[in-house]
Write an enzyme that holds these catalytic residues in place. Sequence first.
Site, PDB file in Angstrom:
ATOM      1  N   CYS A 189       5.483  -9.193  -2.463  1.00 25.91           N
ATOM      2  CA  CYS A 189       6.610  -9.629  -3.296  1.00 25.91           C
ATOM      3  C   CYS A 189       7.178  -8.506  -4.158  1.00 25.91           C
ATOM      4  CB  CYS A 189       6.205 -10.824  -4.157  1.00 25.91           C
ATOM      5  SG  CYS A 189       4.635 -10.642  -5.012  1.00 25.91           S
TER       6      CYS A 189
ATOM      7  N   HIS B   8       8.978 -11.796 -11.006  1.00 23.83           N
ATOM      8  CA  HIS B   8       8.474 -10.443 -11.210  1.00 23.83           C
ATOM      9  C   HIS B   8       9.609  -9.558 -11.748  1.00 23.83           C
ATOM     10  CE1 HIS B   8       4.912 -11.685  -9.370  1.00 23.83           C
ATOM     11  NE2 HIS B   8       4.923 -11.001  -8.243  1.00 23.83           N
TER      12      HIS B   8
END
Length: 339
Positions: free
Chosen positions: A128, A241
């Site tokens: 990710c 994130h």
Amino acid sequence: MYETLAVVGATGAVGRIVLEQLASRNFPYKRLKLLASERSVGREIRVKDETIKIELLAPGAFEDVDIVIASTPDEVSAEFAPYAVKEGAVVVDESGYWRMDPTVPLIIPEVNPDAVADHQGIIASPNCSTTQMVVALAPLHQAATVKRVVVSTYQATSGAGLAGNVELKSSVRQMLDGETPSHETFQHPIGFNLIPQIGSEKFEGYTSEEMKMVYETRKIMGDENIQVCPTAVRVPVTIGHSESILVETEKPLTAAEATELFRAAPGITVVDDLGNHQYPMPRDCDGKDDVFVGRIRRDISGNGHGIAFWCVSDNLRKGAATNAVQIAELLQQSVASAG
């Protein structure tokens, strides 16, 4: 059209979003098969206008399956992906097990879609943190050739699965109640804390999560000369994130030029108005599929070849589920073209 699509790990955090994406993006299939571990067998999940009962993930579960989207731990993928390939299916794999296998393409559809044609039955979706960074790097690389990247990540607890978010909430409650917080998923209590370690120690003090960003970036961008210096930090945020990125390019770019490259690139949304306090933040990117870029500025410490920026993305979507479904769409398009 693929006749039968199987989703492995359908009850997990990423698997649930895969099902949402298949429905919202109208992915074409005639039959959907949901596979999971024994503890989930028999549960029913509503997908679009049908209710589907979860079946056991087992070697014989892939008979007559054409395409698989799998979100499982590495060891599960290592065991079961070959069974699916043996039955003639193409596997889009979310685990880390196959990413650096030289026979397995590592795909971000906005960056290297043509590599999908090189698959031998398995296609990997990147980590990710790598995915959002490389989506942002790609237009800069195409225009000016990326030479070096210094990146610090601020990664949400959902990157460790459902257990990560549960531990964050319990840790915060315990601290607010004046108790000593417990921890199992993370190395230290995550409530009101930052943990500068994601993964195990690997190379010269770098962790496994950090080295993934080094190796995967080079593979996706097809350039072994790109240097990446990463620091991965776990933060008390549930979803999204964030990354602080400094990129050095072979040709100089101004901040204005970099901004226009970002604006024109697929899958990127620019949010950059410092005077009005506008920049990407995890809470604003939660539930969205794009990579968000802001705080775009020149590197005032370098030689004129550096651009600094801030990058945020929903790690469960573009960092995982959305990217996997986009890869499946690439495969679907190739089948349609061949037909």
